[in-house]
Design a protein around this motif. Structure first.
Motif, PDB file in Angstrom:
ATOM      1  N   PRO A  19      -8.139  -3.339  50.283  1.00 20.29           N
ATOM      2  CA  PRO A  19      -7.846  -2.523  49.104  1.00 20.29           C
ATOM      3  C   PRO A  19      -6.362  -2.342  48.808  1.00 20.29           C
ATOM      4  N   ARG A  20      -5.489  -2.553  49.774  1.00 19.76           N
ATOM      5  CA  ARG A  20      -4.049  -2.393  49.520  1.00 19.76           C
ATOM      6  C   ARG A  20      -3.555  -3.384  48.479  1.00 19.76           C
ATOM      7  N   LYS A  21      -4.286  -4.470  48.305  1.00 22.77           N
ATOM      8  CA  LYS A  21      -3.883  -5.476  47.322  1.00 22.77           C
ATOM      9  C   LYS A  21      -4.071  -4.972  45.898  1.00 22.77           C
ATOM     10  N   SER A  22      -4.749  -3.842  45.737  1.00 22.78           N
ATOM     11  CA  SER A  22      -4.926  -3.235  44.409  1.00 22.78           C
ATOM     12  C   SER A  22      -3.857  -2.197  44.091  1.00 22.78           C
ATOM     13  N   LEU A  23      -2.976  -1.911  45.042  1.00 22.61           N
ATOM     14  CA  LEU A  23      -1.928  -0.926  44.799  1.00 22.61           C
ATOM     15  C   LEU A  23      -0.953  -1.454  43.756  1.00 22.61           C
ATOM     16  N   ASP A  24      -0.445  -0.569  42.938  1.00 25.96           N
ATOM     17  CA  ASP A  24       0.528  -0.913  41.910  1.00 25.96           C
ATOM     18  C   ASP A  24       1.922  -0.804  42.515  1.00 25.96           C
ATOM     19  N   THR A  25       2.634  -1.911  42.581  1.00 27.07           N
ATOM     20  CA  THR A  25       3.946  -1.914  43.245  1.00 27.07           C
ATOM     21  C   THR A  25       4.988  -1.103  42.483  1.00 27.07           C
ATOM     22  N   VAL A  26       4.820  -0.929  41.187  1.00 28.79           N
ATOM     23  CA  VAL A  26       5.765  -0.115  40.413  1.00 28.79           C
ATOM     24  C   VAL A  26       5.584   1.352  40.757  1.00 28.79           C
ATOM     25  N   ILE A  27       4.362   1.812  40.814  1.00 33.71           N
ATOM     26  CA  ILE A  27       4.081   3.230  41.062  1.00 33.71           C
ATOM     27  C   ILE A  27       4.136   3.587  42.545  1.00 33.71           C
ATOM     28  N   HIS A  28       3.979   2.615  43.416  1.00 35.96           N
ATOM     29  CA  HIS A  28       3.811   2.896  44.840  1.00 35.96           C
ATOM     30  C   HIS A  28       5.008   3.596  45.495  1.00 35.96           C
ATOM     31  N   ARG A  49      -7.493   5.892  47.494  1.00 34.62           N
ATOM     32  CA  ARG A  49      -8.730   6.511  47.995  1.00 34.62           C
ATOM     33  C   ARG A  49      -9.584   5.488  48.730  1.00 34.62           C
ATOM     34  N   GLU A  50      -9.633   4.277  48.209  1.00 33.04           N
ATOM     35  CA  GLU A  50     -10.418   3.229  48.868  1.00 33.04           C
ATOM     36  C   GLU A  50      -9.830   2.893  50.237  1.00 33.04           C
ATOM     37  N   ILE A  51      -8.506   2.818  50.322  1.00 35.08           N
ATOM     38  CA  ILE A  51      -7.857   2.562  51.609  1.00 35.08           C
ATOM     39  C   ILE A  51      -8.167   3.687  52.589  1.00 35.08           C
ATOM     40  N   ALA A  52      -8.085   4.927  52.126  1.00 39.37           N
ATOM     41  CA  ALA A  52      -8.321   6.083  52.999  1.00 39.37           C
ATOM     42  C   ALA A  52      -9.750   6.140  53.519  1.00 39.37           C
ATOM     43  N   SER A  53     -10.691   5.640  52.749  1.00 42.15           N
ATOM     44  CA  SER A  53     -12.092   5.713  53.169  1.00 42.15           C
ATOM     45  C   SER A  53     -12.623   4.391  53.737  1.00 42.15           C
TER      46      SER A  53
END
Length: 105
Positions: A4-13, A92-96
């Motif tokens: 799921p980390r591949k769905s993180l937005d690099t601008v907002i992260h 949330r997906e990463i956390a769960s």
């Protein structure tokens, strides 16, 4: 399965940009000073991060005069709201996520 980390937005992260997006997600618009004080950073740091978010079309900057003083208001664009929402969903997906119980991992 893709992590799921591949769905993180690099601008907002980045932490400050994430804080800016989170603060703006809860309002229609915020003035620069209020946002600066809320996320506890300097004017220059906020300006730099706002510029990056504006370049990504995540934040709209509106400037006007109130009396003789220039004021700046900030808001998330629809693209920015969508990016923030997807970024939160990825967190949330990463956390769960439990990779050890996933038979595909």
């Amino acid at each position: 399965m893709t992590h799921p980390r591949k769905s993180l937005d690099t601008v907002i992260h980045a932490p400050v940009r994430f804080s800016i997006a989170a603060a703006l997600a809860s309002v229609d618009e915020a003035d620069f000073k209020t946002l600066r004080d809320a996320i506890e950073i300097t004017d220059s740091a906020l300006s730099k991060q706002i510029s990056l978010l504006e370049q990504a079309d995540y934040v709209k900057v509106r400037k006007a005069f109130v009396g003789k003083r220039s004021r700046t208001w900030l808001s998330l664009t629809p693209k920015g709201r969508n990016a923030f929402s997807h970024h939160l969903a990825a967190l949330r997906e990463i956390a769960s996520w439990d990779p050890l119980s996933d038979p595909e991992s």
